[in-house]
Design a protein around this motif. Structure first.
Motif, mmCIF file in Angstrom:
data_model
loop_
_atom_site.group_PDB
_atom_site.id
_atom_site.type_symbol
_atom_site.label_atom_id
_atom_site.label_comp_id
_atom_site.label_asym_id
_atom_site.label_seq_id
_atom_site.Cartn_x
_atom_site.Cartn_y
_atom_site.Cartn_z
ATOM 1 N N GLU A 279 0.849 -1.286 -0.004
ATOM 2 C CA GLU A 279 0.039 0.131 -0.018
ATOM 3 C C GLU A 279 1.004 1.205 -0.059
ATOM 4 O OE1 GLU A 279 -2.591 2.061 3.405
ATOM 5 O OE2 GLU A 279 -3.063 -0.003 2.978
ATOM 6 N N ASP B 39 2.487 1.381 -3.443
ATOM 7 C CA ASP B 39 1.690 2.251 -4.312
ATOM 8 C C ASP B 39 0.992 3.433 -4.317
ATOM 9 O OD1 ASP B 39 1.380 -0.585 -5.618
ATOM 10 O OD2 ASP B 39 -0.404 -1.284 -4.328
ATOM 11 N N GLY B 40 1.194 3.992 -2.742
ATOM 12 C CA GLY B 40 0.953 5.372 -2.782
ATOM 13 C C GLY B 40 1.951 6.367 -2.852
ATOM 14 N N ASP C 267 3.582 7.865 -5.271
ATOM 15 C CA ASP C 267 3.327 9.026 -6.036
ATOM 16 C C ASP C 267 2.713 10.179 -5.221
ATOM 17 O OD1 ASP C 267 4.605 8.231 -8.360
ATOM 18 O OD2 ASP C 267 2.883 7.139 -9.291
ATOM 19 N N GLY C 268 1.676 9.835 -4.704
ATOM 20 C CA GLY C 268 0.833 10.883 -3.773
ATOM 21 C C GLY C 268 1.856 11.344 -2.766
ATOM 22 N N THR C 269 2.480 10.435 -2.033
ATOM 23 C CA THR C 269 3.059 10.628 -0.701
ATOM 24 C C THR C 269 4.391 11.646 -1.128
ATOM 25 O OG1 THR C 269 2.531 8.626 0.355
ATOM 26 C CG2 THR C 269 4.268 9.889 1.046
ATOM 27 N N GLN D 169 2.972 15.086 -2.329
ATOM 28 C CA GLN D 169 2.427 15.809 -1.201
ATOM 29 C C GLN D 169 3.536 16.645 -0.400
ATOM 30 O OE1 GLN D 169 0.701 13.641 1.927
ATOM 31 N NE2 GLN D 169 -0.589 15.591 2.641
#
Length: 706
Positions: free
Chosen positions: A333, A336-337, A339-341, A344
């Protein structure tokens, strides 16, 4: 988890001054001796941090008369390793005269340039921005250190009261001000007005101490830091960081998390899609780090940012805490996350830059984090090179120590955001960055070389290291591998060289060598398949065992390494280069070497297949074909030499001469020649080449590719 205290657990800081050793030293030599002693203990000051100085009587080369000269650590030096040429030397009377030229806080930076006009004896060592902080304190010898214990006090909400409580008036408190000329004058005034002081605590910064001699100054510095350490150690029973909320994973589990995480992480913060530059990484999971990343207050304390300027100049103002939960094992998880982390964090950094920038601020630098904290696992750091990444990690450990102790005795307070920005984007710091040499051609790259203990492999590793790469040496010969690692580490530094005993015919062993590259350096970019053997026998005398041995090492071994590397490079997502060291024999058959020639031909065709599949991922695959590389070769030290001599009906001592004369150019081919060809394909010099073959054989018409 047991509460950790660097101050309660470690050996007390004590004077290491040796009167017998110091007896014959001159004043400058005593200053160097003191500096090296202080810099040798990272509890006293961090790498590259702190300054020492002495105001020393010297014969003026112009007048022959005695002049008072400030000897002060120059810009960019490290106290623990510096030599006598690491000191800037300046006339004290000229430094005093600068006070009349000072035009106020708005003109601070011009005073740094003015210091060069005070240079004594044409010394080329540049004076640092801290020169004024030493020059105007009216003491013969001055130390400025960054001990974690004192910074913990300096970064506490009630640090001024703590300073009074601990040091009983021996040390004065100085409110935060950016280092510079004005602060130097203020320190001088405070010291002059309070002649009984033994030192100063600078809010959110560090410690100044002094003495009438080098020894007195050193022992005063050590005593003050030891006193702070002892005071904090007495309060070490308070749970650190609000107490533990999780236990760390065991060591092997931590490494497995790193191995799975770093390909995606490095790929997303490197290359054209992010910073434009590949990065090398460092992993740290020592006790201090694990205590912090397993604690209740990890997220809120990390968000406060660091305090001491030296800390955030290396680590950025704050780290990125990844949302890994060891109990839920949610690593997929997290990956997969990413890019967003990461975006941000970049957005927050851009907002910080926009809030704080001045009209003349330098352009925003790489908005990616330097420090990545992983709950239950440890800390990753990424920078332009491995040494910078490791040092950033060590500086953040200093910050962890400061936060832990400040929270135990008070409340930790980071440096105000605008003040932090004004140092991070200080025009003088920007000028220093602009003066840095142009990056080498393989800067930021990470390489794995198989057969690295032999002549070609070792020469290739050396060539890569010369160009700024980190290199993982892989070889089945553990003793020869250890010797190669020791030799290359001595020449290029321990940060950039590591090794893994590797059997290329064993899938588990190959995967372990890839994992070693990830945990040592944070990724992989360049793979050189070079491990090999050579055999000679007529077809009728070629046993199945000999045939299989050639195929296992030269065909299957190359396949296993290439497949593992290919998968890793795909996951990383920023391309890469795979180079096969094959042989002239892969293109032109030789009598009496069917197994060897066939296996080498298989290597070449495998490379072509890989080039076809790798192109869409930016993975280039090329081949270098050597011929008769005898000098420095482990293969030619064995039975192969005797077999080829027998086949060609010559004496073994005549082998090199025979192959040299056989070549079209009449030249011997050396390991360094092959390494140059491999470097060409590994580097951006061949950025538009894949599926190609380069013969480095001094000319052999039968091996012409077209």
């Amino acid at each position: 988890m047991k509460t950790f205290s660097a101050f309660a657990a470690s050996k007390p800081i004590a004077s290491l001054w040796d009167d017998a050793q110091a007896a014959s030293m001159s004043e400058p030599e005593l200053l160097l001796y003191r500096s090296n002693l202080l810099g040798s203990d990272l509890r006293i000051t961090n790498f590259g941090g702190g300054n020492t100085s002495g105001k020393i009587d010297m014969p003026d080369p112009l007048t022959g008369q005695t002049a008072k000269v400030l000897w002060v650590k120059g810009s960019g030096g490290d106290l623990g390793s510096m030599k006598i040429d690491g000191f800037a030397t300046l006339y004290m009377d000229k430094l005093q005269a600068l006070k009349a030229r000072y035009r106020g806080l708005a003109y601070e930076d011009e005073m740094v340039a003015m210091a060069s006009h005070c240079t004594f004896n044409l010394n080329p060592r540049a004076a640092s921005i801290d020169t004024a902080l030493h020059a105007y304190i009216p003491k013969a010898h001055v130390d400025h250190m960054h001990p974690d214990a004192v910074i913990a006090i300096a970064a506490s909400e009630h640090g001024e009261q703590l300073t009074r409580d601990i040091f009983q008036g021996e040390l004065a408190w100085v409110p935060w001000q950016r280092p510079g000329f004005d602060l130097g004058v203020k320190l001088g005034d405070i010291t002059r007005d309070h002649p009984n002081l033994k030192g100063l605590v600078l809010q959110n910064h560090g410690l100044f101490t002094w003495g009438n001699t080098s020894k007195e100054c050193y022992e005063n510095t050590v005593r003050v830091i030891a006193q702070a350490n002892a005071w904090l150690a007495e309060r070490s029973d308070v749970p650190a960081f609000g107490g533990a909320v999780r236990a760390p994973l065991d060591r092997q589990a931590r490494l497995r998390v790193v191995e799975r995480l770093v390909p995606s992480l490095r790929g997303k913060i490197s290359g054209d899609g992010a910073s434009g530059q590949r990065k090398q990484g460092h992993f740290d999971d020592r006790a201090e780090v694990l205590e912090f990343v397993c604690s209740q207050d990890l997220a809120p304390l990390a968000a406060l940012g660091t305090s001491c300027p030296d800390h955030f100049l290396r680590t950025k103002i704050y780290p990125l805490v990844l949302a890994f939960d060891p109990e839920r094992d949610n690593l997929d998880e997290v990956i997969d996350g990413l890019d967003g982390t990461l975006e941000q964090y970049r957005e927050q950094y851009r907002a910080y830059y926009e809030r704080c920038k001045r009209p003349n601020s330098p352009a925003m630098r790489d908005p990616n984090a330097v420090i990545y904290l992983i709950p239950g696992v440890g800390m990753l750091s990424f920078a332009r090179d491995k040494t910078t990444a490791r040092i950033a990690s060590e500086f953040y450990i200093n910050a962890i120590n400061v936060m832990r102790e400040a929270q135990r005795v008070d409340r930790y307070v980071g440096l105000p955001e605008q003040e932090a920005f004004d140092i991070e984007y200080w025009l003088l710091e920007e000028a220093k960055l602009q003066r840095m040499p142009k990056p080498k051609s393989l800067a930021g790259r990470i390489a794995l070389v198989t057969g690295a203990a032999g002549g070609i492999g070792r020469a290739t590793a050396e060539r890569f290291l010369q160009e700024g790469a980190c290199v993982l040496l892989a070889d089945i010969d553990a003793n020869a591998l250890a010797q190669a690692e020791a030799s290359l580490s001595e020449r290029f530094g321990k940060d950039v060289v590591a090794s893994a005993v590797t059997d290329v015919t064993n899938e588990v062993s190959v995967q372990a060598s890839m994992a070693a590259s990830l945990t040592h350096f944070g990724g992989l970019d360049l793979v050189v398949s070079n491990a090999g053997i050579a055999s000679s026998a007529p077809v009728g005398d070629t046993s199945l065992e000999l045939w299989n041995r050639n195929m296992d090492i030269l065909a299957t071994g190359y396949f296993l390494v290439a497949r593992a590397a290919y998968r890793l490079l795909q996951e990383q997502g920023v391309g890469g280069s795979i180079v096969f060291v094959a042989s002239k024999n892969g293109l032109v058959a030789s009598a009496g070497a069917a197994a060897y020639c066939t296996a080498k031909a298989a290597e070449i065709h495998l490379a072509r297949c890989l080039a076809l599949e790798g192109a869409e991922h930016g993975i280039r695959v090329n081949v270098v074909n050597p011929d008769a590389v005898i000098r420095g070769s482990k293969i030619w030290d064995g039975k192969w030499k005797e077999e080829r001599a027998a086949t060609n009906k010559i004496a073994t001592d005549d082998i090199e001469d025979f192959y040299r004369k056989r070549s079209m150019l009449k030249l011997s081919v050396l390991p360094e020649d092959i390494a140059e060809g491999v470097y060409f394909f590994a580097s951006d010099l061949s950025a538009k080449s894949t599926g190609n073959i380069l013969n480095v054989d001094a000319g052999n018409a039968g091996a012409f590719t077209r």
